[in-house]
Design a protein around this motif. Sequence first.
Motif, PDB file in Angstrom:
ATOM      1  N   CYS A 138      40.060  38.134  28.256  1.00 34.52           N
ATOM      2  CA  CYS A 138      38.713  37.566  28.205  1.00 34.52           C
ATOM      3  C   CYS A 138      38.271  37.377  26.748  1.00 34.52           C
ATOM      4  CB  CYS A 138      37.770  38.571  28.863  1.00 34.52           C
ATOM      5  SG  CYS A 138      36.517  37.880  29.879  1.00 34.52           S
ATOM      6  N   ALA A 139      38.487  38.415  25.945  1.00 26.25           N
ATOM      7  CA  ALA A 139      38.059  38.360  24.541  1.00 26.25           C
ATOM      8  C   ALA A 139      38.903  37.349  23.760  1.00 26.25           C
ATOM      9  CB  ALA A 139      38.174  39.747  23.916  1.00 26.25           C
ATOM     10  N   GLU A 140      40.226  37.384  23.958  1.00 26.90           N
ATOM     11  CA  GLU A 140      41.111  36.531  23.165  1.00 26.90           C
ATOM     12  C   GLU A 140      40.981  35.059  23.555  1.00 26.90           C
ATOM     13  OE1 GLU A 140      44.764  38.443  23.999  1.00 26.90           O
ATOM     14  OE2 GLU A 140      44.332  40.115  22.642  1.00 26.90           O
ATOM     15  N   ALA A 141      40.834  34.790  24.859  1.00 27.82           N
ATOM     16  CA  ALA A 141      40.811  33.406  25.341  1.00 27.82           C
ATOM     17  C   ALA A 141      39.382  32.873  25.483  1.00 27.82           C
ATOM     18  CB  ALA A 141      41.537  33.303  26.676  1.00 27.82           C
ATOM     19  N   LYS A 142      38.411  33.688  25.109  1.00 27.70           N
ATOM     20  CA  LYS A 142      36.993  33.307  25.228  1.00 27.70           C
ATOM     21  C   LYS A 142      36.631  32.883  26.668  1.00 27.70           C
ATOM     22  CE  LYS A 142      36.211  32.174  20.381  1.00 27.70           C
ATOM     23  NZ  LYS A 142      36.923  33.388  20.018  1.00 27.70           N
ATOM     24  N   VAL A 143      37.113  33.660  27.611  1.00 33.99           N
ATOM     25  CA  VAL A 143      36.761  33.456  29.024  1.00 33.99           C
ATOM     26  C   VAL A 143      35.373  34.069  29.229  1.00 33.99           C
ATOM     27  CG1 VAL A 143      37.337  34.201  31.371  1.00 33.99           C
ATOM     28  CG2 VAL A 143      39.150  33.433  29.829  1.00 33.99           C
ATOM     29  N   ARG A 144      34.481  33.363  29.924  1.00 32.49           N
ATOM     30  CA  ARG A 144      33.106  33.836  30.038  1.00 32.49           C
ATOM     31  C   ARG A 144      32.935  34.975  31.040  1.00 32.49           C
ATOM     32  NH1 ARG A 144      33.211  28.756  29.175  1.00 32.49           N
ATOM     33  NH2 ARG A 144      32.536  28.126  27.119  1.00 32.49           N
ATOM     34  N   LYS A 145      33.671  34.915  32.115  1.00 31.08           N
ATOM     35  CA  LYS A 145      33.483  35.939  33.147  1.00 31.08           C
ATOM     36  C   LYS A 145      34.812  36.241  33.835  1.00 31.08           C
ATOM     37  CE  LYS A 145      30.116  36.939  36.752  1.00 31.08           C
ATOM     38  NZ  LYS A 145      28.938  36.460  37.449  1.00 31.08           N
ATOM     39  N   LEU A 146      35.007  37.504  34.172  1.00 39.15           N
ATOM     40  CA  LEU A 146      36.226  37.933  34.870  1.00 39.15           C
ATOM     41  C   LEU A 146      35.861  38.428  36.254  1.00 39.15           C
ATOM     42  CD1 LEU A 146      38.407  40.418  32.816  1.00 39.15           C
ATOM     43  CD2 LEU A 146      39.037  38.118  33.528  1.00 39.15           C
ATOM     44  N   LEU A 147      36.687  38.096  37.213  1.00 38.08           N
ATOM     45  CA  LEU A 147      36.529  38.655  38.548  1.00 38.08           C
ATOM     46  C   LEU A 147      37.830  39.398  38.868  1.00 38.08           C
ATOM     47  CD1 LEU A 147      34.686  38.742  41.087  1.00 38.08           C
ATOM     48  CD2 LEU A 147      35.952  36.774  41.948  1.00 38.08           C
ATOM     49  N   ILE A 148      37.720  40.714  38.961  1.00 38.36           N
ATOM     50  CA  ILE A 148      38.910  41.539  39.196  1.00 38.36           C
ATOM     51  C   ILE A 148      39.189  41.600  40.698  1.00 38.36           C
ATOM     52  CG2 ILE A 148      39.887  43.863  38.917  1.00 38.36           C
ATOM     53  CD1 ILE A 148      39.448  42.372  36.266  1.00 38.36           C
ATOM     54  N   SER A 149      40.475  41.489  41.065  1.00 39.30           N
ATOM     55  CA  SER A 149      40.850  41.564  42.478  1.00 39.30           C
ATOM     56  C   SER A 149      42.297  42.028  42.603  1.00 39.30           C
ATOM     57  CB  SER A 149      40.628  40.204  43.146  1.00 39.30           C
ATOM     58  OG  SER A 149      40.699  40.330  44.553  1.00 39.30           O
ATOM     59  N   HIS A 150      42.839  41.981  43.822  1.00 39.39           N
ATOM     60  CA  HIS A 150      44.206  42.448  44.113  1.00 39.39           C
ATOM     61  C   HIS A 150      44.335  43.932  43.761  1.00 39.39           C
ATOM     62  CE1 HIS A 150      48.585  42.586  44.423  1.00 39.39           C
ATOM     63  NE2 HIS A 150      48.572  41.369  44.935  1.00 39.39           N
ATOM     64  N   TYR A 151      43.516  44.742  44.433  1.00 44.09           N
ATOM     65  CA  TYR A 151      43.510  46.172  44.151  1.00 44.09           C
ATOM     66  C   TYR A 151      44.738  46.839  44.754  1.00 44.09           C
ATOM     67  CZ  TYR A 151      38.644  44.910  43.411  1.00 44.09           C
ATOM     68  OH  TYR A 151      37.497  44.293  42.988  1.00 44.09           O
ATOM     69  N   GLY A 152      45.367  47.684  43.960  1.00 41.79           N
ATOM     70  CA  GLY A 152      46.523  48.431  44.439  1.00 41.79           C
ATOM     71  C   GLY A 152      46.212  49.136  45.755  1.00 41.79           C
ATOM     72  N   TYR A 153      47.210  49.270  46.557  1.00 42.25           N
ATOM     73  CA  TYR A 153      47.041  49.802  47.917  1.00 42.25           C
ATOM     74  C   TYR A 153      46.362  51.176  47.919  1.00 42.25           C
ATOM     75  CZ  TYR A 153      48.247  50.737  52.765  1.00 42.25           C
ATOM     76  OH  TYR A 153      48.190  51.013  54.097  1.00 42.25           O
ATOM     77  N   ASP A 154      46.600  51.970  46.884  1.00 44.17           N
ATOM     78  CA  ASP A 154      46.054  53.339  46.855  1.00 44.17           C
ATOM     79  C   ASP A 154      44.667  53.445  46.215  1.00 44.17           C
ATOM     80  OD1 ASP A 154      48.297  54.360  48.081  1.00 44.17           O
ATOM     81  OD2 ASP A 154      49.358  54.614  46.177  1.00 44.17           O
ATOM     82  N   ILE A 194      39.841  34.765  37.881  1.00 36.25           N
ATOM     83  CA  ILE A 194      40.142  35.838  38.835  1.00 36.25           C
ATOM     84  C   ILE A 194      41.397  36.524  38.316  1.00 36.25           C
ATOM     85  CG2 ILE A 194      40.771  36.394  41.210  1.00 36.25           C
ATOM     86  CD1 ILE A 194      39.278  33.977  42.130  1.00 36.25           C
ATOM     87  N   PHE A 195      41.300  37.823  38.077  1.00 32.32           N
ATOM     88  CA  PHE A 195      42.373  38.513  37.355  1.00 32.32           C
ATOM     89  C   PHE A 195      42.900  39.705  38.153  1.00 32.32           C
ATOM     90  CE2 PHE A 195      44.256  41.205  34.107  1.00 32.32           C
ATOM     91  CZ  PHE A 195      44.946  40.276  33.342  1.00 32.32           C
ATOM     92  N   ASP A 196      44.184  39.956  37.983  1.00 32.73           N
ATOM     93  CA  ASP A 196      44.904  41.021  38.683  1.00 32.73           C
ATOM     94  C   ASP A 196      44.439  42.416  38.233  1.00 32.73           C
ATOM     95  OD1 ASP A 196      47.014  42.933  39.276  1.00 32.73           O
ATOM     96  OD2 ASP A 196      48.288  41.219  39.736  1.00 32.73           O
ATOM     97  N   GLY A 197      43.884  43.176  39.167  1.00 34.12           N
ATOM     98  CA  GLY A 197      43.461  44.545  38.861  1.00 34.12           C
ATOM     99  C   GLY A 197      44.215  45.536  39.730  1.00 34.12           C
ATOM    100  N   ASN A 198      45.493  45.273  39.924  1.00 33.21           N
ATOM    101  CA  ASN A 198      46.305  46.111  40.812  1.00 33.21           C
ATOM    102  C   ASN A 198      46.439  47.549  40.288  1.00 33.21           C
ATOM    103  OD1 ASN A 198      48.333  45.610  43.223  1.00 33.21           O
ATOM    104  ND2 ASN A 198      49.340  47.030  41.833  1.00 33.21           N
ATOM    105  N   ASP A 199      46.522  47.662  38.955  1.00 32.17           N
ATOM    106  CA  ASP A 199      46.783  48.974  38.352  1.00 32.17           C
ATOM    107  C   ASP A 199      45.548  49.498  37.623  1.00 32.17           C
ATOM    108  OD1 ASP A 199      49.415  48.565  39.168  1.00 32.17           O
ATOM    109  OD2 ASP A 199      49.993  47.682  37.245  1.00 32.17           O
ATOM    110  N   LEU A 200      45.494  50.816  37.456  1.00 30.39           N
ATOM    111  CA  LEU A 200      44.433  51.396  36.636  1.00 30.39           C
ATOM    112  C   LEU A 200      44.872  51.339  35.172  1.00 30.39           C
ATOM    113  CD1 LEU A 200      43.446  54.543  38.732  1.00 30.39           C
ATOM    114  CD2 LEU A 200      42.315  52.309  38.647  1.00 30.39           C
ATOM    115  N   PRO A 201      43.906  51.218  34.244  1.00 33.01           N
ATOM    116  CA  PRO A 201      44.277  51.191  32.828  1.00 33.01           C
ATOM    117  C   PRO A 201      45.078  52.437  32.458  1.00 33.01           C
ATOM    118  CG  PRO A 201      41.986  50.572  33.102  1.00 33.01           C
ATOM    119  CD  PRO A 201      42.461  51.030  34.448  1.00 33.01           C
TER     120      PRO A 201
END
Length: 262
Positions: free
Chosen positions: A215-231, A189-196
């Motif tokens: 994900c690519a560097e650590a060979k993580v199989r799946k990402l779940l983005i959360s913690h969306y910025g308030y706006d 579960i990964f922080d997606g507070n900001d836009l790229p």
Amino acid sequence: MKLKVLGTRGSFVSVKKENEIYGRNTSSFYLDAGTRLFLDAGTGILNCEDLPCEKAIHILLSHVHIDHVLGLFEWKPLYDPDREIRIYGHRRKGKTIMEQLDAIIGPPYWPIRLSQFPAKIRFYDLEEGKTLMIDDLAIDGIASIHPDETYMYRIENNGRSFGYALDYEAGRDEERKAERFFRNCDLVIFDGNDLPGQEKEGYGHSSWKQGMELCAEAKVRKLLISHYGYDLDDAVLKAEETAVGELSGTCVFAKEGMEISL
Ligand SMILES: [Zn+2]
Ligand SMILES: [Zn+2]
């Protein structure tokens, strides 16, 4: 293991209708692996109150910023004297997790301290390098980059591994601690507070793009983005999710109420 998304919003609860698809409540997740385990206790935890009484409930906290503990104030199980609730977190500036919570949930901000709520509440201070065992779950944590520090978790159960990295600033992780910590995880579960491209240095957050790099560097199989910025409203998040979908099928945007089998 089954993961339930209870709260996805970062920083503060949103009352806006434009945020209802991806979620208005702040960070909380429920991991049902036989053991009743919550990750963070933002207002999302209020979506999950009716749990059978016979077993202890465990809550792992990343840190005590208000969006991660706001649900505790009114969470029903904490007012039930027949419940046993165990709360875990790391020391911050020399303060135990109980001291940190009592400073916010207590007079003059709330009539009683959290440690005086009716449920049988026990507090546990976690240390890096010491694995915490809760039933069959092996839980490790490391302090990570965020204002006043946060704690990332890695949970192993029956050969499956799951990571939690909210309120983490990937852009300042020069030692690439997260990459080593989450190596080969099935899900993070990964922080997606900001836009790229709009990540702000020193604010303690990341973007889905930085999650994809991890994900690519650590060979993580799946990402779940959360913690969306308030706006970030539903239209913005939908467009981002579509853009991610064209790049990869391994990155999912969390929505309140979503369930994932691990
Ligand atoms: Zn937060
Ligand atoms: Zn925070």
